[in-house]
Design a protein around this motif. Structure first.
Motif, PDB file in Angstrom:
ATOM      1  N   PRO A  46      95.085 112.262  77.335  1.00 43.56           N
ATOM      2  CA  PRO A  46      94.668 111.329  76.237  1.00 43.56           C
ATOM      3  C   PRO A  46      93.975 112.182  75.244  1.00 43.56           C
ATOM      4  CG  PRO A  46      93.603 110.515  78.511  1.00 43.56           C
ATOM      5  CD  PRO A  46      93.990 111.971  78.627  1.00 43.56           C
ATOM      6  N   LEU A  47      93.297 113.270  75.393  1.00 44.57           N
ATOM      7  CA  LEU A  47      92.864 114.203  74.311  1.00 44.57           C
ATOM      8  C   LEU A  47      94.323 114.512  73.496  1.00 44.57           C
ATOM      9  CD1 LEU A  47      90.293 115.459  73.125  1.00 44.57           C
ATOM     10  CD2 LEU A  47      90.771 117.434  74.497  1.00 44.57           C
ATOM     11  N   TYR A  48      95.165 115.058  74.230  1.00 46.53           N
ATOM     12  CA  TYR A  48      96.375 115.458  73.636  1.00 46.53           C
ATOM     13  C   TYR A  48      97.101 114.623  72.723  1.00 46.53           C
ATOM     14  CZ  TYR A  48      95.992 119.563  77.074  1.00 46.53           C
ATOM     15  OH  TYR A  48      95.307 120.657  77.501  1.00 46.53           O
ATOM     16  N   TYR A  49      96.955 113.309  73.520  1.00 48.71           N
ATOM     17  CA  TYR A  49      97.992 112.191  72.856  1.00 48.71           C
ATOM     18  C   TYR A  49      97.294 111.822  71.685  1.00 48.71           C
ATOM     19  CZ  TYR A  49      99.651 107.560  72.008  1.00 48.71           C
ATOM     20  OH  TYR A  49     100.359 106.598  71.766  1.00 48.71           O
ATOM     21  N   ARG A  50      96.012 111.654  71.618  1.00 44.65           N
ATOM     22  CA  ARG A  50      95.087 111.197  70.349  1.00 44.65           C
ATOM     23  C   ARG A  50      95.438 112.278  69.282  1.00 44.65           C
ATOM     24  NH1 ARG A  50      88.708 110.803  70.910  1.00 44.65           N
ATOM     25  NH2 ARG A  50      88.889 113.112  70.991  1.00 44.65           N
ATOM     26  N   PHE A  51      95.496 113.723  69.469  1.00 46.12           N
ATOM     27  CA  PHE A  51      95.569 114.654  68.301  1.00 46.12           C
ATOM     28  C   PHE A  51      96.979 114.559  67.847  1.00 46.12           C
ATOM     29  CE2 PHE A  51      96.923 119.045  67.409  1.00 46.12           C
ATOM     30  CZ  PHE A  51      96.342 119.155  66.204  1.00 46.12           C
ATOM     31  N   LEU A  52      98.122 114.491  68.919  1.00 45.48           N
ATOM     32  CA  LEU A  52      99.340 114.372  68.546  1.00 45.48           C
ATOM     33  C   LEU A  52      99.769 113.113  67.625  1.00 45.48           C
ATOM     34  CD1 LEU A  52     101.070 115.366  71.891  1.00 45.48           C
ATOM     35  CD2 LEU A  52     101.354 116.664  69.604  1.00 45.48           C
ATOM     36  N   THR A  96     103.896 108.589  79.621  1.00 44.48           N
ATOM     37  CA  THR A  96     103.340 109.143  80.576  1.00 44.48           C
ATOM     38  C   THR A  96     101.821 108.541  80.714  1.00 44.48           C
ATOM     39  OG1 THR A  96     104.040 111.355  80.417  1.00 44.48           O
ATOM     40  CG2 THR A  96     102.126 111.052  81.637  1.00 44.48           C
ATOM     41  N   LEU A  97     100.907 108.090  79.773  1.00 38.71           N
ATOM     42  CA  LEU A  97     100.063 107.343  79.683  1.00 38.71           C
ATOM     43  C   LEU A  97      99.933 105.944  79.626  1.00 38.71           C
ATOM     44  CD1 LEU A  97      97.973 109.794  77.283  1.00 38.71           C
ATOM     45  CD2 LEU A  97      97.520 109.506  79.575  1.00 38.71           C
ATOM     46  N   ASN A  98     101.418 105.231  79.790  1.00 35.73           N
ATOM     47  CA  ASN A  98     101.333 103.899  79.796  1.00 35.73           C
ATOM     48  C   ASN A  98     100.873 103.235  78.692  1.00 35.73           C
ATOM     49  OD1 ASN A  98     102.831 103.748  82.379  1.00 35.73           O
ATOM     50  ND2 ASN A  98     100.954 103.481  83.508  1.00 35.73           N
ATOM     51  N   GLN A  99     101.133 103.925  77.331  1.00 31.73           N
ATOM     52  CA  GLN A  99     100.644 103.210  76.227  1.00 31.73           C
ATOM     53  C   GLN A  99     101.359 101.989  75.861  1.00 31.73           C
ATOM     54  OE1 GLN A  99      97.929 104.452  74.061  1.00 31.73           O
ATOM     55  NE2 GLN A  99      97.683 105.224  75.909  1.00 31.73           N
ATOM     56  N   ASP A 100     102.508 101.889  76.331  1.00 32.24           N
ATOM     57  CA  ASP A 100     103.109 100.432  76.087  1.00 32.24           C
ATOM     58  C   ASP A 100     102.449  99.286  76.920  1.00 32.24           C
ATOM     59  OD1 ASP A 100     104.909 101.749  74.582  1.00 32.24           O
ATOM     60  OD2 ASP A 100     106.636 102.150  76.015  1.00 32.24           O
ATOM     61  N   LYS A 101     101.570  99.588  77.823  1.00 33.93           N
ATOM     62  CA  LYS A 101     101.080  98.443  78.708  1.00 33.93           C
ATOM     63  C   LYS A 101      99.657  98.294  78.214  1.00 33.93           C
ATOM     64  CE  LYS A 101      99.852  97.779  83.410  1.00 33.93           C
ATOM     65  NZ  LYS A 101      99.618  98.252  84.885  1.00 33.93           N
ATOM     66  N   ALA A 102      99.284  96.928  77.874  1.00 34.17           N
ATOM     67  CA  ALA A 102      98.103  96.754  77.435  1.00 34.17           C
ATOM     68  C   ALA A 102      97.173  96.596  78.576  1.00 34.17           C
ATOM     69  CB  ALA A 102      97.841  95.554  76.560  1.00 34.17           C
ATOM     70  N   THR A 103      95.945  97.242  78.616  1.00 40.58           N
ATOM     71  CA  THR A 103      95.154  96.662  79.876  1.00 40.58           C
ATOM     72  C   THR A 103      93.859  96.347  79.413  1.00 40.58           C
ATOM     73  OG1 THR A 103      95.853  99.040  80.956  1.00 40.58           O
ATOM     74  CG2 THR A 103      93.875  98.073  81.657  1.00 40.58           C
TER      75      THR A 103
END
Length: 213
Positions: A17-23, A79-86
């Motif tokens: 998630p850290l990598y994802y936020r920076f990207l 990979t982090l399932n960002q298309d799926k809302a939790t």
């Protein structure tokens, strides 16, 4: 796109998630390419660790070129399932819980607090942010469609509340109480003790000072 052959280490999973936020930030800035060194300086993880983390997912970059920002962003989004809302439940609407409700998570990722519970009659029925606080006795009847919860109750009742959460099917708990709660093997708990983290910070400040060049 290559998939990881085996389960990735938990330490690597926690950094994703850290990598994802920076990207994501780089994407909004219009940056097309990033090196492992730039990533390292931004997320405070050494370059070798970043390259090892990425290697679990196959060839994500090219030597001498670095990483394509949009490609990595799309890869980690899937990979982090960002298309799926939790949807998440908040148990305990004290100072910390109230801060979570005002912040909520929909502004930054795919999780959001949709229900909140507390035993304080002065809070029950009150709308904080976009969520109306419900009485704690409604946990059993009102959490059947949610699998994750944030626990911000006093430590003395943490285990009792946890037992109730497990009974209604909660599978993941983010525990902000000082109590080390016990759960069945199929329930995951992440403990976040703010006082311990603060003590750790002070220790590292004193014993491992950063030498700025």
């Amino acid at each position: 796109m290559m998939e990881p052959q085996n389960k990735i280490p938990q330490a690597t999973a926690k950094r994703l998630p850290l990598y994802y936020r920076f990207l994501n930030n780089l994407h909004f800035q219009g940056k097309m390419r990033v090196s492992s060194k730039e990533l390292s300086e931004a997320v405070k993880v050494d370059s070798a660790t970043i390259r090892r983390d990425f290697s679990y997912f196959g060839a994500l970059g090219r030597k001498g070129y670095g990483y394509n920002v949009d490609y990595l962003l799309e890869f980690f989004r899937k990979t982090l399932n960002q298309d799926k809302a939790t949807d998440v439940a908040l148990i305990g609407v004290g100072n910390l819980g109230t801060a979570f409700l005002h912040y909520n998570f929909t502004k930054n990722n795919n999780t959001r607090i949709v229900k909140a519970f507390d035993s304080n009659p002065d809070l029950v029925g009150k709308q904080i942010g976009e969520v109306t606080v419900k009485p704690i006795d409604e946990l059993a009847s009102d959490l059947t469609d949610i699998e994750a919860a944030i626990l911000t109750v006093p430590g003395s009742v943490a285990q009792t509340i946890t037992d109730s959460l497990v009974k209604v099917g909660i599978k993941g708990i983010l525990n902000f109480t000082p109590a080390r709660i016990t759960v069945p093997a199929d329930v995951r708990v992440h403990h976040i003790d703010l006082s311990v983290e603060l003590q750790s910070l002070v220790y590292f400040m004193e014993h491992y000072p950063i030498n700025k060049k």
